[in-house]
Design a protein around this motif. Sequence first.
Motif, PDB file in Angstrom:
ATOM      1  N   ARG B  61       0.950  -1.264  -0.056  1.00 48.43           N
ATOM      2  CA  ARG B  61       0.112  -0.293  -0.029  1.00 48.43           C
ATOM      3  C   ARG B  61       0.699   1.391   0.008  1.00 48.43           C
ATOM      4  N   LEU B  62       0.431   2.250  -0.281  1.00 50.79           N
ATOM      5  CA  LEU B  62       0.997   3.586  -0.496  1.00 50.79           C
ATOM      6  C   LEU B  62       0.595   4.568   0.703  1.00 50.79           C
ATOM      7  N   LEU B  63       1.350   5.151   1.485  1.00 48.52           N
ATOM      8  CA  LEU B  63       1.028   5.925   2.695  1.00 48.52           C
ATOM      9  C   LEU B  63       0.509   7.456   2.280  1.00 48.52           C
ATOM     10  N   ARG B  71       2.692  10.061   0.172  1.00 50.73           N
ATOM     11  CA  ARG B  71       4.067  10.533   0.740  1.00 50.73           C
ATOM     12  C   ARG B  71       4.930  10.373  -0.258  1.00 50.73           C
ATOM     13  N   CYS B  72       4.693   9.565  -1.130  1.00 51.13           N
ATOM     14  CA  CYS B  72       5.705   9.152  -2.115  1.00 51.13           C
ATOM     15  C   CYS B  72       6.226  10.502  -2.778  1.00 51.13           C
ATOM     16  N   VAL B  73       7.648  10.617  -2.941  1.00 52.46           N
ATOM     17  CA  VAL B  73       8.064  11.802  -3.719  1.00 52.46           C
ATOM     18  C   VAL B  73       8.583  11.110  -5.002  1.00 52.46           C
ATOM     19  N   ALA B  74       7.991  10.009  -5.550  1.00 51.52           N
ATOM     20  CA  ALA B  74       8.814   9.492  -6.895  1.00 51.52           C
ATOM     21  C   ALA B  74      10.216   9.468  -6.916  1.00 51.52           C
ATOM     22  N   CYS B  75      10.959   9.242  -5.943  1.00 53.46           N
ATOM     23  CA  CYS B  75      12.500   9.068  -6.174  1.00 53.46           C
ATOM     24  C   CYS B  75      12.991   7.851  -6.873  1.00 53.46           C
ATOM     25  N   MET B  76      12.168   6.955  -7.041  1.00 56.77           N
ATOM     26  CA  MET B  76      12.385   5.737  -8.003  1.00 56.77           C
ATOM     27  C   MET B  76      13.451   4.841  -7.096  1.00 56.77           C
ATOM     28  N   LEU B  77      13.663   5.074  -5.790  1.00 53.82           N
ATOM     29  CA  LEU B  77      14.447   4.153  -5.047  1.00 53.82           C
ATOM     30  C   LEU B  77      13.906   2.778  -4.978  1.00 53.82           C
ATOM     31  N   CYS B  78      12.614   2.588  -4.735  1.00 52.52           N
ATOM     32  CA  CYS B  78      12.075   1.271  -4.760  1.00 52.52           C
ATOM     33  C   CYS B  78      12.026   0.786  -5.977  1.00 52.52           C
ATOM     34  N   ALA B  79      12.014   1.262  -6.979  1.00 49.28           N
ATOM     35  CA  ALA B  79      11.796   0.730  -8.389  1.00 49.28           C
ATOM     36  C   ALA B  79      13.132   0.389  -8.622  1.00 49.28           C
ATOM     37  N   TYR B  88       6.509   0.284 -11.527  1.00 46.43           N
ATOM     38  CA  TYR B  88       6.377   1.258 -12.787  1.00 46.43           C
ATOM     39  C   TYR B  88       5.934   2.647 -11.956  1.00 46.43           C
ATOM     40  N   ILE B  89       6.988   3.787 -12.057  1.00 50.59           N
ATOM     41  CA  ILE B  89       6.448   4.811 -11.544  1.00 50.59           C
ATOM     42  C   ILE B  89       6.609   5.909 -12.507  1.00 50.59           C
ATOM     43  N   ASP B  90       5.366   6.805 -12.693  1.00 57.10           N
ATOM     44  CA  ASP B  90       5.709   7.829 -13.647  1.00 57.10           C
ATOM     45  C   ASP B  90       5.600   9.217 -12.904  1.00 57.10           C
ATOM     46  N   GLN B 105       1.602   8.167 -11.747  1.00 63.81           N
ATOM     47  CA  GLN B 105       1.212   6.783 -12.045  1.00 63.81           C
ATOM     48  C   GLN B 105       1.973   6.003 -11.062  1.00 63.81           C
ATOM     49  N   PHE B 106       1.681   4.955 -10.311  1.00 61.69           N
ATOM     50  CA  PHE B 106       2.479   3.928  -9.477  1.00 61.69           C
ATOM     51  C   PHE B 106       1.763   2.850  -9.712  1.00 61.69           C
ATOM     52  N   ARG B 107       2.243   1.782 -10.238  1.00 60.86           N
ATOM     53  CA  ARG B 107       1.725   0.509 -10.522  1.00 60.86           C
ATOM     54  C   ARG B 107       2.748  -0.470 -10.162  1.00 60.86           C
ATOM     55  N   ALA B 122      13.827   0.301   1.000  1.00 57.10           N
ATOM     56  CA  ALA B 122      14.517   1.525   0.296  1.00 57.10           C
ATOM     57  C   ALA B 122      13.930   2.729   0.359  1.00 57.10           C
ATOM     58  N   CYS B 123      12.608   2.790   0.722  1.00 60.23           N
ATOM     59  CA  CYS B 123      12.007   4.284   0.487  1.00 60.23           C
ATOM     60  C   CYS B 123      12.429   5.070   1.755  1.00 60.23           C
ATOM     61  N   PRO B 124      12.945   6.131   1.352  1.00 65.14           N
ATOM     62  CA  PRO B 124      13.325   7.211   2.582  1.00 65.14           C
ATOM     63  C   PRO B 124      12.282   8.125   2.937  1.00 65.14           C
ATOM     64  N   CYS B 125      11.081   7.937   2.470  1.00 60.06           N
ATOM     65  CA  CYS B 125       9.871   8.535   2.889  1.00 60.06           C
ATOM     66  C   CYS B 125       8.758   7.644   3.628  1.00 60.06           C
ATOM     67  N   ASP B 126       9.179   6.273   3.739  1.00 60.56           N
ATOM     68  CA  ASP B 126       8.247   5.576   4.462  1.00 60.56           C
ATOM     69  C   ASP B 126       6.787   5.517   3.845  1.00 60.56           C
ATOM     70  N   ALA B 127       6.939   5.447   2.475  1.00 58.49           N
ATOM     71  CA  ALA B 127       5.804   5.844   1.692  1.00 58.49           C
ATOM     72  C   ALA B 127       5.106   4.523   1.145  1.00 58.49           C
ATOM     73  N   ILE B 128       5.686   3.493   1.066  1.00 52.86           N
ATOM     74  CA  ILE B 128       5.255   2.301   0.572  1.00 52.86           C
ATOM     75  C   ILE B 128       5.606   1.162   1.765  1.00 52.86           C
ATOM     76  N   ARG B 129       4.608   0.230   2.044  1.00 49.94           N
ATOM     77  CA  ARG B 129       4.664  -0.496   2.952  1.00 49.94           C
ATOM     78  C   ARG B 129       3.789  -1.837   2.555  1.00 49.94           C
TER      79      ARG B 129
HETATM   80  S1  SF4 Z   1      11.144   4.901  -2.664  1.00 48.09           S
HETATM   81 FE1  SF4 Z   1       9.172   5.804  -1.492  1.00 48.09          FE
HETATM   82  S2  SF4 Z   1       9.316   7.835  -2.249  1.00 48.09           S
HETATM   83 FE2  SF4 Z   1      10.698   6.756  -3.656  1.00 48.09          FE
HETATM   84  S3  SF4 Z   1       9.514   6.304  -5.292  1.00 48.09           S
HETATM   85 FE3  SF4 Z   1       9.341   4.330  -3.970  1.00 48.09          FE
HETATM   86  S4  SF4 Z   1       7.614   4.743  -2.787  1.00 48.09           S
HETATM   87 FE4  SF4 Z   1       7.826   6.760  -3.740  1.00 48.09          FE
END
Ligand code: SF4
Lengths: 366, 178
Positions: B61-63, B71-79, B88-90, B105-107, B122-129
Amino acid sequence: MNLSRLLDVEFLAMVAKVIVIPVVLMQAVPLMVWVERRGSAFIQDRLGPCRAQVLGFRFWGLLHLLADAVKVISKESIIPTRANRFYFLLAPILVVVTALMAYAVIPVADTVTWSDAKGRHEIAMSAAQVDGGIVYVFAIASLGVLGIMLAGWSSGSKYPLLGALRVASQMLSYEVSLGLSLVGALLIYGSLDPNEIVRSQGHLFLGVVPWWGILFQPIGFILFLVVGFAECNRTPFDLPEGESELVAGYHTEYSGMKFSLFYLGEYVAMMTFSSLLVTVYLGGWQVPWLPTQRLVALGGPLLAAGLQIGAFVAKVALFMWLFVWVRWTVPRFRYDQLMRLGWKVILPLSLANIAVTALVAPLLLR
Amino acid sequence: MEQTKNELSWGIRVYLLEIVKGLAATISRMLGNLLDRRRIPTICYPEERRPISIRLRAKHRLLVRPDGKPRCVACMLCATACPAECIYIDAAEEPDKTIEKYPKQFRIDLLRCVYCGYCQEACPCDAIRMDTGIYEITGYDRSAFFIEREALLAGKPMPGVPDVPLPKTLPGLRIGER
Ligand code: SF4
Ligand code: SF4
């Protein structure tokens, strides 16, 4: 034929017996399958089949039997191209028919007798009254083996053939002991008529213990029990269908209803064997401490017959459960162990049993 | 050839007694199970379920932030961390300049996901759990296994999971929230 004879009580009873006994036997098979499945499950810390339901009712998994019946009947009937069609189809029929036929001479209760205006009526409670009943059972039961061998041979495939070979040698080895282990008891009874055998187990020993065969033939009882397991192809002697090495043994190529006929045959053979065992060693239909005359005096011939049938069924059920119980306890024998047990242990023991009985029986009977 | 000595004792070789012992073992097992069904470890799924740990890595889930934005800032670290390459993040530009980016987009392709949990590490923002506790992921075709941004944002944590505090480093936090 004289038409009035059709309404004769004896004749009607005869027809009823011939229909009822096989039907009950066949109906008992699904029940046994259920006992086997649930019993094995509980032995192995499982729940067993319990999911089939009608309107939310599950009836302790009994509905699975219905589902199974629908399944086997509606399955495609496959006959391998290399099989011998005629014998392939004949084999399961032979197995079932012989298994059912063998039961014909087993009495489920004492002969029911009563008198009315037309005279004295006697209805024996077995489908057929054969003087040499025990020999008849053996003769017919051995024919069932033919069905199994035929199945293995006619499948035109190697695993069934190996299974059939095993059946043949296993039966040859154990058939001998099967007869011999019973001879001791028969010597004492002095009769081959099952009804007569049961009747002579009616009195009490020292006025307390029912004088059943198991008391004066304990060795014979154990031998017969072991040999019977082998004769019915049940674990630990189920080498003919040893699935770990032979896929499914003689019935590898069978599917659908034809396969279930083998299943049916196996269970009916178990019932026949249990009934024979009960007849010879456990007083057959005798209700302990209540001979037929007492029962008839207490509640008439019908109640007596009912109670005796109940006692008989209870005793047979005990041994049917033993079959299941042993199957989930004892692992399968290796082939050489099976042969060694048959020829080197059971055969000499049964011969010794006969010798000792023949020496001692005259003293006992005097 | 010399035969090895049979080590089994006479009592065991007679075998009957051993069978009786075995029969006693099986029947006691069975009667115990009959009398007390709870001794049988079978779980009648789906009516009964096995208790799961709140640490189970299940569906993602995304927080969200307090204002409802992801919360996600689309930093692509998770991807980038994902070994299955199933995220896949747009990214798009966020009007709030302190946040800079947000996922348009976040798929996640759950058919490819191996539930390793690297994305949440990986997520620095604790946005994905992965704390939704949903492990029955089924569908009739492949498209059913793509979860999109909206569905991810709507995900709820399973009961018992403690609230996730906003990480101090989350971009776009106002002074009071920090
Ligand atoms: S690592 Fe976290 S903040 Fe970065 S794109 Fe993934 S979910 Fe978003
Ligand atoms: S759990 Fe692993 S495989 Fe699945 S999305 Fe996250 S990083 Fe990728």
